[in-house]
Enzyme design. Structure first.
Site, PDB file in Angstrom:
ATOM      1  N   ASN A  84      -9.113  11.657 -10.421  1.00  0.00           N
ATOM      2  CA  ASN A  84      -7.938  12.048 -11.186  1.00  0.00           C
ATOM      3  C   ASN A  84      -7.918  11.252 -12.483  1.00  0.00           C
ATOM      4  O   ASN A  84      -8.203  10.053 -12.491  1.00  0.00           O
ATOM      5  CB  ASN A  84      -6.669  11.761 -10.382  1.00  0.00           C
ATOM      6  N   SER A  92      -2.481   7.759 -10.598  1.00  0.00           N
ATOM      7  CA  SER A  92      -1.332   6.856 -10.433  1.00  0.00           C
ATOM      8  C   SER A  92      -1.712   5.383 -10.521  1.00  0.00           C
ATOM      9  O   SER A  92      -0.840   4.533 -10.677  1.00  0.00           O
ATOM     10  CB  SER A  92      -0.627   7.130  -9.098  1.00  0.00           C
ATOM     11  N   HIS A  97     -11.254   5.298 -10.183  1.00  0.00           N
ATOM     12  CA  HIS A  97     -11.615   5.363  -8.764  1.00  0.00           C
ATOM     13  C   HIS A  97     -12.059   6.767  -8.399  1.00  0.00           C
ATOM     14  O   HIS A  97     -11.536   7.758  -8.900  1.00  0.00           O
ATOM     15  CB  HIS A  97     -10.458   4.922  -7.866  1.00  0.00           C
TER      16      HIS A  97
HETATM   17  P1  5GP Z   1      -4.673   8.297  -7.944  1.00  0.00           P
HETATM   18  O1  5GP Z   1      -3.348   8.916  -7.646  1.00  0.00           O
HETATM   19  O2  5GP Z   1      -4.554   7.272  -9.063  1.00  0.00           O
HETATM   20  O3  5GP Z   1      -5.796   9.239  -8.149  1.00  0.00           O
HETATM   21  O4  5GP Z   1      -5.080   7.509  -6.627  1.00  0.00           O
HETATM   22  C1  5GP Z   1      -4.575   6.260  -6.306  1.00  0.00           C
HETATM   23  C2  5GP Z   1      -4.688   6.104  -4.825  1.00  0.00           C
HETATM   24  O5  5GP Z   1      -4.528   4.742  -4.509  1.00  0.00           O
HETATM   25  C3  5GP Z   1      -3.639   6.874  -4.038  1.00  0.00           C
HETATM   26  O6  5GP Z   1      -4.287   7.823  -3.192  1.00  0.00           O
HETATM   27  C4  5GP Z   1      -2.910   5.795  -3.261  1.00  0.00           C
HETATM   28  O7  5GP Z   1      -2.566   6.193  -1.960  1.00  0.00           O
HETATM   29  C5  5GP Z   1      -3.897   4.647  -3.270  1.00  0.00           C
HETATM   30  N1  5GP Z   1      -3.286   3.334  -3.220  1.00  0.00           N
HETATM   31  C6  5GP Z   1      -2.255   2.888  -3.985  1.00  0.00           C
HETATM   32  N2  5GP Z   1      -1.951   1.621  -3.680  1.00  0.00           N
HETATM   33  C7  5GP Z   1      -2.819   1.257  -2.693  1.00  0.00           C
HETATM   34  C8  5GP Z   1      -2.998   0.030  -1.979  1.00  0.00           C
HETATM   35  O8  5GP Z   1      -2.314  -0.965  -2.165  1.00  0.00           O
HETATM   36  N3  5GP Z   1      -4.006   0.021  -1.030  1.00  0.00           N
HETATM   37  C9  5GP Z   1      -4.796   1.110  -0.800  1.00  0.00           C
HETATM   38  N4  5GP Z   1      -5.737   0.981   0.134  1.00  0.00           N
HETATM   39  N5  5GP Z   1      -4.651   2.270  -1.481  1.00  0.00           N
HETATM   40  C10 5GP Z   1      -3.667   2.335  -2.401  1.00  0.00           C
END
Ligand code: 5GP
Length: 111
Positions: A84, A92, A97
Site C-alpha cells: 500500500n 497507515s 512494507h
Molecule cells: P498498511 O496499512 O500501512 O499497509 O499496513 C500496516 C500494517 O501494520 C497493518 O496491517 C497493521 O495491522 C500492522 N501493524 C500496525 N501496528 C502494528 C504493530 O504494532 N505490530 C504488528 N505486528 N503489526 C502492526
C-alpha cells in the site's frame, strides 16, 4: 520514527518469522488472512514513493525473500503480496512494507 522502527529495535514485541541484515518479517497484529506477514527493510524508507536507484539491491532482496518466507510458512497453494502506498493506497504506517497474505483464497479485485 514509526512503530516498525521499534519492532526492528526490539523496543516492542513482534512475532518475527524471518530476519537478516537487510530485512525483518513479522506477523501482522491485525491479520487479514490465516497467514499475514509484513516484510520490511531495516532502513527507514517511508513508502514506494521514497525509493531511488540506491535501493535496487535492497528491493530485489525483499522480493526474493517473498517465496522463501512463503514456503517457510507452508503457503504451498499460493499467496498474495500487496504494498500500500500513500493515502489512497491505504498505507497507515510510514515505513515501506510488503504484506504477504495466504492460507485462504484471495478475492479480486481487492477492496
Ligand atoms: P498498511 O496499512 O500501512 O499497509 O499496513 C500496516 C500494517 O501494520 C497493518 O496491517 C497493521 O495491522 C500492522 N501493524 C500496525 N501496528 C502494528 C504493530 O504494532 N505490530 C504488528 N505486528 N503489526 C502492526
Amino acid at each position: 520514527m514509526t512503530i516498525f522502527h521499534k519492532i526492528i529495535n526490539r523496543e516492542i514485541p513482534a512475532d518475527i518469522v524471518y530476519e537478516d541484515d537487510l530485512c525483518l518479517a513479522f506477523r501482522d497484529i491485525n491479520a487479514q488472512a490465516p497467514t499475514h506477514v509484513l516484510i520490511i527493510p531495516k532502513v527507514q524508507i517511508d513508502s514506494l514513493d521514497g525509493l531511488n536507484s540506491d535501493h535496487k539491491h535492497l528491493m530485489g532482496h525483499l522480493l526474493l525473500k517473498v517465496p522463501e518466507i512463503a514456503k517457510s510458512l507452508g503457503l504451498t497453494d499460493g499467496y498474495r503480496i500487496t504494498v500500500n502506498c500513500g493515502e489512497d493506497g491505504g498505507q497507515s504506517v510510514d515505513h515501506l512494507h510488503i504484506h504477504l497474505l495466504g492460507g485462504r483464497k484471495m478475492n479480486w479485485p481487492p477492496g
